[in-house]
Design a protein around this motif. Sequence first.
Motif, PDB file in Angstrom:
ATOM      1  N   LEU A  89       0.828  -1.185   0.095  1.00 16.59           N
ATOM      2  CA  LEU A  89       0.071   0.036  -0.002  1.00 16.59           C
ATOM      3  C   LEU A  89       0.826   1.421  -0.110  1.00 16.59           C
ATOM      4  CD1 LEU A  89      -2.822  -1.255   2.601  1.00 16.59           C
ATOM      5  CD2 LEU A  89      -2.737  -1.269   0.358  1.00 16.59           C
ATOM      6  N   ASP A 140      -1.907   1.461  -8.220  1.00 13.29           N
ATOM      7  CA  ASP A 140      -3.393   1.857  -8.280  1.00 13.29           C
ATOM      8  C   ASP A 140      -4.287   0.773  -7.784  1.00 13.29           C
ATOM      9  OD1 ASP A 140      -2.428   3.856 -10.174  1.00 13.29           O
ATOM     10  OD2 ASP A 140      -2.880   2.752 -11.892  1.00 13.29           O
ATOM     11  N   LYS A 141      -5.565   1.264  -7.420  1.00  8.46           N
ATOM     12  CA  LYS A 141      -6.435   0.419  -6.736  1.00  8.46           C
ATOM     13  C   LYS A 141      -6.812  -0.816  -7.886  1.00  8.46           C
ATOM     14  CE  LYS A 141      -8.436   3.988  -3.856  1.00  8.46           C
ATOM     15  NZ  LYS A 141      -8.956   3.828  -2.529  1.00  8.46           N
ATOM     16  N   GLU A 182     -11.653  -1.798  -6.799  1.00 10.57           N
ATOM     17  CA  GLU A 182     -12.597  -0.639  -6.436  1.00 10.57           C
ATOM     18  C   GLU A 182     -13.033   0.280  -7.605  1.00 10.57           C
ATOM     19  OE1 GLU A 182      -9.864  -1.451  -5.050  1.00 10.57           O
ATOM     20  OE2 GLU A 182     -10.305  -1.823  -2.510  1.00 10.57           O
ATOM     21  N   SER A 202     -11.516   6.693  -7.497  1.00 10.70           N
ATOM     22  CA  SER A 202     -11.031   5.564  -8.578  1.00 10.70           C
ATOM     23  C   SER A 202      -9.898   5.801  -9.433  1.00 10.70           C
ATOM     24  CB  SER A 202     -12.408   5.433  -9.512  1.00 10.70           C
ATOM     25  OG  SER A 202     -12.386   6.670 -10.092  1.00 10.70           O
ATOM     26  N   THR A 239      -2.895   6.218  -8.797  1.00  7.73           N
ATOM     27  CA  THR A 239      -2.235   6.903  -7.733  1.00  7.73           C
ATOM     28  C   THR A 239      -1.414   7.594  -8.278  1.00  7.73           C
ATOM     29  OG1 THR A 239      -2.912   4.819  -6.491  1.00  7.73           O
ATOM     30  CG2 THR A 239      -0.981   6.420  -5.588  1.00  7.73           C
ATOM     31  N   THR A 247      -8.673  -3.519   1.063  1.00 12.80           N
ATOM     32  CA  THR A 247      -8.193  -2.737  -0.321  1.00 12.80           C
ATOM     33  C   THR A 247      -7.529  -3.615  -1.065  1.00 12.80           C
ATOM     34  OG1 THR A 247      -7.891  -0.540  -0.961  1.00 12.80           O
ATOM     35  CG2 THR A 247      -6.329  -1.454   0.781  1.00 12.80           C
ATOM     36  N   THR A 248      -7.499  -3.289  -2.442  1.00 13.50           N
ATOM     37  CA  THR A 248      -6.755  -4.170  -3.296  1.00 13.50           C
ATOM     38  C   THR A 248      -5.928  -3.212  -4.364  1.00 13.50           C
ATOM     39  OG1 THR A 248      -8.658  -3.854  -5.079  1.00 13.50           O
ATOM     40  CG2 THR A 248      -8.461  -5.854  -3.463  1.00 13.50           C
ATOM     41  N   ARG A 249      -4.773  -3.713  -4.660  1.00 15.81           N
ATOM     42  CA  ARG A 249      -3.950  -3.175  -5.550  1.00 15.81           C
ATOM     43  C   ARG A 249      -3.344  -3.675  -6.758  1.00 15.81           C
ATOM     44  NH1 ARG A 249      -5.411   0.244  -2.485  1.00 15.81           N
ATOM     45  NH2 ARG A 249      -4.380   1.800  -1.386  1.00 15.81           N
ATOM     46  N   SER A 255      -6.340   2.148   6.522  1.00 14.65           N
ATOM     47  CA  SER A 255      -5.451   1.916   5.266  1.00 14.65           C
ATOM     48  C   SER A 255      -4.306   2.500   5.475  1.00 14.65           C
ATOM     49  CB  SER A 255      -6.092   2.295   3.981  1.00 14.65           C
ATOM     50  OG  SER A 255      -5.135   1.673   2.906  1.00 14.65           O
ATOM     51  N   ARG A 265      -2.926   6.323  -0.446  1.00 15.15           N
ATOM     52  CA  ARG A 265      -4.138   6.203  -0.770  1.00 15.15           C
ATOM     53  C   ARG A 265      -5.099   6.076   0.395  1.00 15.15           C
ATOM     54  NH1 ARG A 265      -5.503   6.171  -6.231  1.00 15.15           N
ATOM     55  NH2 ARG A 265      -7.450   6.849  -5.686  1.00 15.15           N
TER      56      ARG A 265
END
Length: 504
Positions: free
Chosen positions: A43, A50-51, A54, A72, A75, A330-332, A430, A434
């Motif tokens: 993270l 980037d996400k 989401e 959205s 990053t 969260t996801t990347r 988080s 982000r």
Amino acid sequence: MLHPRQHLLLAAWAAELGSVFTFRILLTRVVVVTDGALANIVLGRMLSLDKALEPNLSDELLSIGGHRTMFSAGTRSAYWRLLRKGTADAFSPRAVREAFPDTLRILSNIVENMHRGGASSEWDLNNVLLRFAMDMTSIVVFGEDAGATSTLQDSETDGLFSIMKRSLDELTQRCVNPVRRHLFWRADVRNGANEFWRFRAAMQDLVKKVKARGPVRDSDHSIAAHLLRIKDPETGAGLSDDLLAGDIGMFFTAGLETSGNQITWILYLISQHTDVEAKLAAELDAAGLLTTKSRPQPRTLQHADLSCLPYLSCICKEAMRFAPVAATGTTRIARQAMMLGGYFIPRGSILMVPFHAVHHSTANFGRTAGVFNPDRWMTTPTATAHVTLQDALETAKDVPSPGKSGDVPSVVSVGASTDATAQQAYMPFSTGPRRCLGQPLALQMQLAAVAVLCARFRFELAERMGGPEGVGNSSINRLTLQPKDGMWMRCFPRASGKTAIEAQ
Ligand code: HEM
């Protein structure tokens, strides 16, 4: 995609398979990371990934004219940086402190309404606290509350509050079933699409309303004012109405369910631990804030009190560890192949950091990871007095810049003597570039709400909830962790008196 009990499943898998494991969704590899140090890398600012999952889902509700929102956007994108930098000041210590009188006023509305219910009345505290979050979010977004706490009963006049609730319901259903949006022959799917339309129309109306106020005043610290001040550095043009409406909607959705549900879990956990409840009452009593028979009109909570109630801070901090509302995390996306702690991550993998599993990992929080214990943060009382709000205000000043070294290991630092492994694994908001922008406001809201409500009432889980087991069975992920059918509590007024502010 989003299973109602996904947070528990991921925690169970992590306990069995270890702190880094992988599975596939069709052709896509998902790498789950619960190790605190590696989660910080995933993270963190160095990678500035980037996400992954989401953006498309949130854009279904929020995107107007096909534009990305701050939530959205990539990053490393200029748009995200412009927005993050342009709105950060809305969460500065001064701006957040300015929202404090409104916070108290709205809490007083709630207390008044709850007192009207009489001794030991039953309330769905989840509904009450979502209303609190709705009014607070409206105030910080455009300077007016949404009237959600004027009555605590659902009604036709709920307006934006019910549009938001129904839109978020539809969004959750689309997360659970990604093909739902194509089932247009079904009436419920068409109704859901209409809710999205209503939500966007409401956001467009808000843009018209704030623009009709004329030029933005320097003294206006609302999010809408910050958005209106943003100019494209190349063209000097302001954000289009579509972009404004999309990002105003983004702030509403980011602030509402997260805050309302998190405070619900805090009050629930207090109600289940009589020792914690008694210790909190003693702290509030010592500060002159508790309603008692001999003190029917306690003094009004001041902003400065929030940094001087260490046990209250520890309860909120521990509740966000034990029951983080962003439970699935969260996801990347790994756009390039990379090495992570000795593991090879193929290009295109989704990296997932599930916060509930991270916070319940014994590798991160020791053998008591599964126990709710606010005292774990009380080891250094003077440091813990400031562990939440003050630290959040400090970190809010820092506008993240992707790709630079010196990333913060965790947004909220913990008591100095707490184990370093736990420090970096604590991430309810988080971490990295982000991380949640609204954290200082969210903390102020929860400290104030818990202080005011627990000073006036003692809460007991209502029988209809089926005890802790019933609550456990009915807690589900609908974007955030929440009780499926509300959190009904019996609310016992501590004494019949009112504070000075309620008496006005
Ligand atoms: C207890 C309450 C809250 C929790 C637990 C929470 C948690 C989170 C989390 C987990 C993220 C995603 C971070 C990531 O993907 O790495 C996030 C993003 C965000 N949150 Fe919060 N949030 C809360 C309240 C709020 C409030 C009150 C606001 C503002 C009104 C807010 C504004 C935002 C924004 C703007 C983002 C997007 C940041 C970005 O992409 O740069 N949040 N929040």
